[in-house]
Design a protein around this motif. Structure first.
Motif, PDB file in Angstrom:
ATOM      1  N   GLU A  86       0.837  -1.212   0.000  1.00  0.00           N
ATOM      2  CA  GLU A  86       0.000   0.000   0.000  1.00  0.00           C
ATOM      3  C   GLU A  86       0.868   1.256   0.000  1.00  0.00           C
ATOM      4  N   LEU A  87       1.882   1.282   0.836  1.00  0.00           N
ATOM      5  CA  LEU A  87       2.759   2.448   0.926  1.00  0.00           C
ATOM      6  C   LEU A  87       3.499   2.665  -0.397  1.00  0.00           C
ATOM      7  N   ALA A  88       4.062   1.594  -0.941  1.00  0.00           N
ATOM      8  CA  ALA A  88       4.822   1.709  -2.183  1.00  0.00           C
ATOM      9  C   ALA A  88       3.944   2.146  -3.359  1.00  0.00           C
ATOM     10  N   LEU A  89       2.751   1.571  -3.467  1.00  0.00           N
ATOM     11  CA  LEU A  89       1.859   1.941  -4.569  1.00  0.00           C
ATOM     12  C   LEU A  89       1.353   3.374  -4.426  1.00  0.00           C
ATOM     13  N   ALA A  90       1.036   3.779  -3.205  1.00  0.00           N
ATOM     14  CA  ALA A  90       0.589   5.166  -2.979  1.00  0.00           C
ATOM     15  C   ALA A  90       1.701   6.146  -3.338  1.00  0.00           C
ATOM     16  N   ALA A  91       2.929   5.824  -2.970  1.00  0.00           N
ATOM     17  CA  ALA A  91       4.060   6.690  -3.304  1.00  0.00           C
ATOM     18  C   ALA A  91       4.284   6.725  -4.815  1.00  0.00           C
ATOM     19  N   ALA A  92       4.199   5.571  -5.471  1.00  0.00           N
ATOM     20  CA  ALA A  92       4.400   5.526  -6.917  1.00  0.00           C
ATOM     21  C   ALA A  92       3.387   6.413  -7.647  1.00  0.00           C
ATOM     22  N   LEU A  93       2.144   6.380  -7.197  1.00  0.00           N
ATOM     23  CA  LEU A  93       1.125   7.244  -7.800  1.00  0.00           C
ATOM     24  C   LEU A  93       1.459   8.718  -7.595  1.00  0.00           C
ATOM     25  N   GLN A  94       1.933   9.068  -6.404  1.00  0.00           N
ATOM     26  CA  GLN A  94       2.317  10.449  -6.125  1.00  0.00           C
ATOM     27  C   GLN A  94       3.535  10.869  -6.958  1.00  0.00           C
ATOM     28  N   PHE A  95       4.515   9.978  -7.079  1.00  0.00           N
ATOM     29  CA  PHE A  95       5.694  10.284  -7.898  1.00  0.00           C
ATOM     30  C   PHE A  95       5.258  10.590  -9.329  1.00  0.00           C
ATOM     31  N   HIS A  96       4.342   9.788  -9.847  1.00  0.00           N
ATOM     32  CA  HIS A  96       3.844   9.989 -11.206  1.00  0.00           C
ATOM     33  C   HIS A  96       3.084  11.318 -11.322  1.00  0.00           C
ATOM     34  N   TYR A  97       2.171  11.541 -10.391  1.00  0.00           N
ATOM     35  CA  TYR A  97       1.355  12.752 -10.416  1.00  0.00           C
ATOM     36  C   TYR A  97       2.223  14.014 -10.319  1.00  0.00           C
ATOM     37  N   LYS A  98       3.247  13.984  -9.475  1.00  0.00           N
ATOM     38  CA  LYS A  98       4.107  15.150  -9.265  1.00  0.00           C
ATOM     39  C   LYS A  98       5.291  15.192 -10.229  1.00  0.00           C
ATOM     40  N   LYS A  99       5.335  14.197 -11.141  1.00  0.00           N
ATOM     41  CA  LYS A  99       6.401  14.118 -12.140  1.00  0.00           C
ATOM     42  C   LYS A  99       7.794  14.056 -11.496  1.00  0.00           C
ATOM     43  N   LEU A 100       7.898  13.314 -10.428  1.00  0.00           N
ATOM     44  CA  LEU A 100       9.189  13.133  -9.765  1.00  0.00           C
ATOM     45  C   LEU A 100       9.958  12.019 -10.463  1.00  0.00           C
ATOM     46  N   ARG A 101      11.185  12.294 -10.810  1.00  0.00           N
ATOM     47  CA  ARG A 101      12.038  11.317 -11.475  1.00  0.00           C
ATOM     48  C   ARG A 101      13.273  11.053 -10.611  1.00  0.00           C
ATOM     49  N   ASN A 102      13.902   9.933 -10.852  1.00  0.00           N
ATOM     50  CA  ASN A 102      15.098   9.547 -10.113  1.00  0.00           C
ATOM     51  C   ASN A 102      14.840   9.437  -8.620  1.00  0.00           C
ATOM     52  N   VAL A 103      13.657   8.938  -8.280  1.00  0.00           N
ATOM     53  CA  VAL A 103      13.279   8.708  -6.886  1.00  0.00           C
ATOM     54  C   VAL A 103      12.895   7.240  -6.758  1.00  0.00           C
ATOM     55  N   VAL A 104      13.404   6.594  -5.735  1.00  0.00           N
ATOM     56  CA  VAL A 104      13.090   5.193  -5.483  1.00  0.00           C
ATOM     57  C   VAL A 104      12.598   5.068  -4.054  1.00  0.00           C
ATOM     58  N   LEU A 105      11.535   4.316  -3.854  1.00  0.00           N
ATOM     59  CA  LEU A 105      11.039   4.043  -2.517  1.00  0.00           C
ATOM     60  C   LEU A 105      10.960   2.534  -2.341  1.00  0.00           C
ATOM     61  N   ALA A 106      11.508   2.064  -1.247  1.00  0.00           N
ATOM     62  CA  ALA A 106      11.386   0.651  -0.897  1.00  0.00           C
ATOM     63  C   ALA A 106      10.695   0.576   0.452  1.00  0.00           C
TER      64      ALA A 106
END
Length: 119
Positions: A86-106
């Motif tokens: 849940e945490l990883a998928l929520a972050a991935a959606l936010q990264f996409h929405y905010k156009k964040l690149r070169n960010v990794v969350l584990a």
């Protein structure tokens, strides 16, 4: 597993690999999707701010530990996965929405499982 030990080991390895390493804490608690929003905001701040008060400069590793939760509504009888997913998928959606690149969350569990299903 031992949360503090895992966080310290991750920080030492990140530092060894050349990352500017910050431990955010070992007692992070809350809904997984809300924690993801906070981590996304931190990543965005690091990538966009350029002043002497910034948290860290890339490349950096923000490391935290704790116990996130996922609350299901009464109509969610078939939920699959666990709090790390849940945490990883929520972050991935936010990264996409905010156009964040070169960010990794584990998001990992020291007990080796993530929820009661095979999702």
């Amino acid at each position: 597993g031992n949360n503090k030990l895992a966080v310290m080991a991750a920080a030492q390895e990140a530092e060894r690999r050349g990352y500017n390493t910050i431990i955010l804490g070992t007692h992070v608690e809350g809904e997984a999707r809300h924690i993801a929003q906070v981590y996304t905001a931190m990543a965005q701040q690091i990538l966009t701010e350029d002043n002497k008060y910034k948290m860290a400069s890339p490349p950096c590793a923000l490391i935290a530990g704790g116990e996130s939760t996922v609350s299901l509504s009464s109509s969610s009888k078939n939920g699959k996965g666990g709090r790390n997913q849940e945490l990883a998928l929520a972050a991935a959606l936010q990264f996409h929405y905010k156009k964040l690149r070169n960010v990794v969350l584990a998001s990992v569990g020291t007990d080796g499982t993530d929820g009661p299903t095979d999702a």
